[in-house]
Design a protein around this motif. Structure first.
Motif, PDB file in Angstrom:
ATOM      1  N   LEU A  93     -17.493 -18.629  20.941  1.00 27.21           N
ATOM      2  CA  LEU A  93     -16.279 -17.835  21.103  1.00 27.21           C
ATOM      3  C   LEU A  93     -16.413 -16.480  20.418  1.00 27.21           C
ATOM      4  CD1 LEU A  93     -13.690 -20.670  20.460  1.00 27.21           C
ATOM      5  CD2 LEU A  93     -14.396 -19.727  22.670  1.00 27.21           C
ATOM      6  N   GLY A  94     -16.131 -15.422  21.156  1.00 28.53           N
ATOM      7  CA  GLY A  94     -16.208 -14.080  20.608  1.00 28.53           C
ATOM      8  C   GLY A  94     -17.606 -13.518  20.536  1.00 28.53           C
ATOM      9  N   ALA A  95     -18.593 -14.218  21.112  1.00 31.57           N
ATOM     10  CA  ALA A  95     -19.980 -13.764  21.038  1.00 31.57           C
ATOM     11  C   ALA A  95     -20.643 -13.949  22.403  1.00 31.57           C
ATOM     12  CB  ALA A  95     -20.736 -14.541  19.968  1.00 31.57           C
ATOM     13  N   GLN A 111      -8.949 -20.965  15.299  1.00 30.46           N
ATOM     14  CA  GLN A 111      -8.082 -19.836  15.649  1.00 30.46           C
ATOM     15  C   GLN A 111      -8.527 -19.203  16.969  1.00 30.46           C
ATOM     16  OE1 GLN A 111      -8.650 -17.891  11.669  1.00 30.46           O
ATOM     17  NE2 GLN A 111      -6.540 -17.256  12.019  1.00 30.46           N
ATOM     18  N   LEU A 112      -9.827 -18.965  17.104  1.00 27.90           N
ATOM     19  CA  LEU A 112     -10.341 -18.348  18.323  1.00 27.90           C
ATOM     20  C   LEU A 112     -10.111 -19.245  19.531  1.00 27.90           C
ATOM     21  CD1 LEU A 112     -13.691 -16.815  17.057  1.00 27.90           C
ATOM     22  CD2 LEU A 112     -11.813 -15.566  18.123  1.00 27.90           C
ATOM     23  N   LEU A 169     -22.821 -13.622   4.410  1.00 23.76           N
ATOM     24  CA  LEU A 169     -21.972 -13.459   5.585  1.00 23.76           C
ATOM     25  C   LEU A 169     -21.802 -14.813   6.253  1.00 23.76           C
ATOM     26  CD1 LEU A 169     -23.426 -10.145   7.087  1.00 23.76           C
ATOM     27  CD2 LEU A 169     -21.734 -10.468   5.255  1.00 23.76           C
ATOM     28  N   VAL A 170     -20.572 -15.284   6.290  1.00 20.13           N
ATOM     29  CA  VAL A 170     -20.275 -16.649   6.733  1.00 20.13           C
ATOM     30  C   VAL A 170     -19.625 -16.620   8.110  1.00 20.13           C
ATOM     31  CG1 VAL A 170     -18.910 -18.708   6.241  1.00 20.13           C
ATOM     32  CG2 VAL A 170     -19.995 -17.451   4.365  1.00 20.13           C
ATOM     33  N   TRP A 171     -20.157 -17.433   9.031  1.00 22.87           N
ATOM     34  CA  TRP A 171     -19.538 -17.540  10.348  1.00 22.87           C
ATOM     35  C   TRP A 171     -18.148 -18.141  10.230  1.00 22.87           C
ATOM     36  CZ3 TRP A 171     -21.839 -14.394  13.092  1.00 22.87           C
ATOM     37  CH2 TRP A 171     -23.217 -14.237  13.031  1.00 22.87           C
ATOM     38  N   GLY A 172     -17.221 -17.621  10.994  1.00 22.23           N
ATOM     39  CA  GLY A 172     -15.853 -18.121  10.919  1.00 22.23           C
ATOM     40  C   GLY A 172     -15.243 -17.802   9.569  1.00 22.23           C
ATOM     41  N   ALA A 229      -7.730 -21.447  20.029  1.00 22.10           N
ATOM     42  CA  ALA A 229      -6.320 -21.396  20.418  1.00 22.10           C
ATOM     43  C   ALA A 229      -5.989 -20.080  21.108  1.00 22.10           C
ATOM     44  CB  ALA A 229      -5.441 -21.587  19.186  1.00 22.10           C
ATOM     45  N   ALA A 230      -6.521 -18.985  20.580  1.00 24.48           N
ATOM     46  CA  ALA A 230      -6.234 -17.687  21.183  1.00 24.48           C
ATOM     47  C   ALA A 230      -6.815 -17.571  22.592  1.00 24.48           C
ATOM     48  CB  ALA A 230      -6.785 -16.573  20.300  1.00 24.48           C
ATOM     49  N   ARG A 231      -8.042 -18.026  22.759  1.00 27.15           N
ATOM     50  CA  ARG A 231      -8.688 -17.912  24.078  1.00 27.15           C
ATOM     51  C   ARG A 231      -7.951 -18.743  25.128  1.00 27.15           C
ATOM     52  NH1 ARG A 231     -10.886 -14.088  22.023  1.00 27.15           N
ATOM     53  NH2 ARG A 231     -13.122 -13.616  22.087  1.00 27.15           N
ATOM     54  N   HIS A 232      -7.464 -19.928  24.717  1.00 26.43           N
ATOM     55  CA  HIS A 232      -6.761 -20.789  25.673  1.00 26.43           C
ATOM     56  C   HIS A 232      -5.250 -20.520  25.706  1.00 26.43           C
ATOM     57  CE1 HIS A 232      -9.932 -23.412  27.182  1.00 26.43           C
ATOM     58  NE2 HIS A 232     -10.423 -23.521  25.963  1.00 26.43           N
ATOM     59  N   ARG A 233      -4.793 -19.612  24.840  1.00 25.54           N
ATOM     60  CA  ARG A 233      -3.370 -19.225  24.782  1.00 25.54           C
ATOM     61  C   ARG A 233      -2.478 -20.443  24.512  1.00 25.54           C
ATOM     62  NH1 ARG A 233      -2.924 -16.230  30.405  1.00 25.54           N
ATOM     63  NH2 ARG A 233      -4.065 -18.130  30.931  1.00 25.54           N
TER      64      ARG A 233
END
Length: 245
Positions: free
Chosen positions: A203-205, A142-143, A105-108, A145-149
């Motif tokens: 991010l996301g955690a 990706q995360l 299981l690989v992060w990202g 960019a999404a978090r900062h829109r």
């Protein structure tokens, strides 16, 4: 033997249906354990519990690695190569003993600043007969960019992705829109004091933190947010985008 290399983003909410299906098909998950209080191993367990509760996690003690901040380019590459070789040997021992179908299981995403694919290739080179496949995950850029829109690049322009250790090198080479990952604590950002930064940790955690602004104005805020993220989660991984005005 069959090995799946599965991108899991930053945890259960980022696991794609394709990855979940593959995870349910395996006999066990193989993971390195960095110590008794390994927060990232615990997060891997939450992924398995969410999608394949009956699948066991088989751990191996993670080999020691030279993480000296002052390692030269060749010295750093050599330290990482030694670490990967030691990991490959430990994974090979488990795979030979257990056989079957295993997953990492690989992060990202496995394609971006992760070496699981390389390590599995080394396992094959050690004589372990296996086939492997890779499924993608949501990556840290990706995360971010999404978090900062935001979009990671301006219209028709490139984005340069590198490590925090090589940020200064990228700037000296004329790069002016840079994503940096694997950032060390106390990363020197003074050379880009007038640039804009979009920064995120975990991010996301648990411990997610975001900072945006002119680097010179927010560098202290970033340092404090990084400490807070680590205190909350027990670990910290951050990623940033810096762009010249």
């Amino acid at each position: 033997m069959k090995v799946w290399i599965l991108g899991i983003g930053m945890g259960p909410r980022h696991v794609t249906p394709e990855v979940a299906d593959a995870l349910r098909s395996v006999d066990y998950v193989l993971a390195a354990e960095k110590g008794a209080e390994d927060g990232l191993l615990a997060l891997r367990r939450t992924v398995v519990d969410a999608y394949a509760e009956s699948v066991p996690i088989v751990t191996v003690s993670d080999p020691a690695r030279d993480r000296s901040a002052d390692l030269s380019g060749p010295g750093y590459a050599g330290a990482v190569a030694d670490w990967h070789a030691a990991r490959a040997q430990r994974y090979a021992d488990v795979l030979r003993e257990r056989g079957g179908t295993a997953a990492f299981l690989v992060w990202g995403d496995p394609a971006l600043y992760d070496s699981t694919i390389r390590v599995v290739q080394q396992v094959k080179a050690l004589g372990v007969e296996l086939e492997y496949d890779v499924l993608p995950g949501i990556s840290a850029p990706q995360l971010l960019a999404a978090r900062h829109r935001i979009v990671l690049h301006e219209v028709g322009r490139p984005v340069h992705i590198t490590t925090g250790r090589r940020l200064g090198e990228a700037i000296a080479a004329g790069q002016d829109n840079i994503v940096a990952m694997l950032n060390p604590e106390g990363l020197d950002l003074s050379v880009v004091a007038d640039w804009t930064i979009w920064w995120g940790a975990n991010l996301g955690a648990a411990g997610e933190r975001l900072v945006r602004g002119r680097v010179g104005d927010v560098v202290g805020e970033i340092a404090a947010a990084r400490r807070a993220a680590k205190a909350e989660a027990g670990w910290v991984m951050d990623v940033l985008l810096v762009r010249r005005p």
